[in-house]
Scaffold this active site. Structure first.
Site, short mmCIF file in Angstrom:
data_model
loop_
_atom_site.label_atom_id
_atom_site.label_comp_id
_atom_site.label_asym_id
_atom_site.label_seq_id
_atom_site.Cartn_x
_atom_site.Cartn_y
_atom_site.Cartn_z
N GLY A 25 1.25 -1.41 -0.11
CA GLY A 25 0.07 -0.28 0.04
C GLY A 25 0.95 1.34 0.46
O GLY A 25 1.95 1.14 0.80
N CYS A 26 0.39 2.39 -0.59
CA CYS A 26 1.55 3.57 -1.24
C CYS A 26 0.67 4.34 -1.39
O CYS A 26 0.62 5.51 -1.96
CB CYS A 26 1.85 2.70 -2.14
SG CYS A 26 3.11 3.82 -2.53
N ALA A 28 -1.50 7.94 0.44
CA ALA A 28 -0.60 8.85 1.49
C ALA A 28 0.43 9.04 2.26
O ALA A 28 1.62 9.17 2.73
CB ALA A 28 -1.68 9.88 2.07
N LEU A 29 -0.28 7.71 4.02
CA LEU A 29 1.00 7.42 5.07
C LEU A 29 1.62 6.80 4.85
O LEU A 29 2.59 6.29 4.97
CB LEU A 29 0.14 6.95 5.96
CG LEU A 29 0.45 7.11 7.00
CD1 LEU A 29 0.45 8.67 7.29
CD2 LEU A 29 -1.28 6.45 8.36
N ASN A 119 -6.56 3.08 10.01
CA ASN A 119 -7.39 3.58 10.96
C ASN A 119 -7.75 2.08 11.12
O ASN A 119 -8.69 1.58 10.43
CB ASN A 119 -8.43 4.53 10.06
CG ASN A 119 -7.08 5.88 10.29
OD1 ASN A 119 -6.62 5.46 11.40
ND2 ASN A 119 -7.33 6.43 9.93
N LYS A 200 -7.65 5.35 19.08
CA LYS A 200 -7.54 5.35 18.33
C LYS A 200 -9.12 6.00 17.56
O LYS A 200 -9.08 7.04 16.92
CB LYS A 200 -6.19 5.76 17.96
CG LYS A 200 -5.98 5.80 16.17
CD LYS A 200 -5.41 7.10 15.85
CE LYS A 200 -5.32 7.65 14.31
NZ LYS A 200 -4.87 7.03 13.62
N ASN A 204 -10.62 9.00 15.62
CA ASN A 204 -10.87 9.10 15.07
C ASN A 204 -12.06 9.50 14.63
O ASN A 204 -12.40 9.67 13.35
CB ASN A 204 -10.09 7.44 13.26
CG ASN A 204 -9.24 7.16 13.18
OD1 ASN A 204 -8.71 6.44 13.87
ND2 ASN A 204 -8.36 8.57 12.21
N ASN A 218 -8.56 19.99 10.61
CA ASN A 218 -8.78 19.43 11.83
C ASN A 218 -8.50 20.85 12.78
O ASN A 218 -9.16 20.73 13.76
CB ASN A 218 -7.64 17.91 12.17
CG ASN A 218 -7.94 18.00 11.20
OD1 ASN A 218 -8.43 17.10 10.27
ND2 ASN A 218 -7.08 16.54 11.45
#
Ligand code: KPL
Length: 315
Positions: A25-26, A28-29, A119, A200, A204, A218
């Protein structure tokens, strides 16, 4: 050149050592973590889905927290030909974890640790079922990341990262947190990772749907128009956490939420970014998981229920 050295080179090219980290997985994070790992000198390979073949760029364009941009050469491969894997760091969206891992069932040598960093909750148990011979590690992170094009990533906020064991076999892999810390500045190991996952989840549940629906950064959640909603979300999550037997108060959850709001004030949440780009959100693994638990315990969670429906209607 001495013959020993030539031999050595030959061996290396025939049986290349697996990279320290293989990332699945690539987004943003994932792009930011891959870049930070590579910058810290840990060999890193990113596994992509076939559809990326056509748009593969020569490098990863990475902007660090201090605004410095660099083109990084990071090895990339495809899930269909994963190569040798020493440890797998899964950084897809929650809904993609199981589909992305499925082609590796039976191909990943037993004992290779699988680290999950997404998440939401409820996914790790499915991974343990499918990979019974692997240490499975769950992680939570509050780093901020943005993607502004194919393989163009920006690190937007330095957060905390925690890893912990999901199954018994994972307990021997606490060293992975130290290795991640070399890249991230901080990363810890916590045997009670489930508590951190719930904390967390509360963050979220509070930040992601509100920022996505009201199209705000945010930081704007510190405005008075969001006070009641944030308080009520935390009361509802705390009720469900208490039913799960976890020690928590709604005041503590709200404090944590407001701390992240402040630390990531300039960020767009991942759900905001997903909605803007017309991508699937992680609402199922976040608020959806909370609603399922609330139903199990017969607890009313009307504010979270309303946010869930609003996101489902819009996405
Ligand atoms: O995890 C996040 C997300 O956007 O998904 C937070 C911590 C809210 C940072 O934006």
């Amino acid at each position: 050149m001495p013959s020993g050295l030539r031999d050595n080179n030959l061996k290396t090219s025939r049986h290349p050592l697996p990279p320290q980290w293989t990332l699945l997985g690539c987004g943003a994070l994932g792009g930011v973590f891959a870049s930070l790992l590579a910058q810290s000198g840990q060999s890193t390979r990113v596994l992509l889905r076939e559809r990326h073949r056509a748009t593969l760029h020569p490098g990863i364009d990475f902007t660090s927290l201090d605004g410095h941009t660099q083109l990084l050469t990071i090895e990339r491969g495809f899930i269909s030909q994963p190569g040798a894997i020493k440890r797998l760091l899964v950084m897809t969206k929650a809904s993609q974890v199981v589909p992305a891992l499925t082609p590796l069932i039976g191909r990943l040598p037993a004992g290779v640790p699988i680290v999950l960093l997404h998440n939401g909750m409820g996914i790790a148990e499915q991974v343990v079922q499918r990979f019974p011979h692997h240490p499975v590690i769950a992680g939570v992170t509050s780093h901020g990341a943005m993607q502004s094009g194919h393989f163009v990533f920006r690190h937007t906020g330095k957060g905390e990262t925690w890893l912990g064991p999901v199954n018994e076999a994972a307990k021997a892999h606490a060293y992975l947190a130290d290795e991640l810390a070399r890249a991230l500045g901080q990363a810890g190991w916590d045997e009670q990772i489930r508590v951190r996952q719930w904390q967390k989840l509360a963050i979220n549940c509070a930040i992601n749907p509100l920022t996505a629906l009201y199209k705000v950064k945010n930081g704007e959640l510190s405005g008075t128009r969001f006070t009641d909603a944030l308080q009520q979300i935390c009361v509802e999550v705390a009720d469900v956490m208490q039913a799960e037997g976890l020690p928590v108060s709604n005041e503590d959850l709200l404090r944590r939420v407001m701390m992240v709001v402040e630390l990531t004030a300039d960020n767009y949440s991942s759900m905001y970014q997903d909605m803007e780009l017309g991508r699937e959100t992680e609402i199922e693994a976040i608020t959806g998981f909370l609603l399922a638990k609330a139903t199990q315990y017969g607890i009313a969670v009307p504010v979270n229920q309303g946010l869930y429906q609003a996101i489902k209607e819009k996405q």
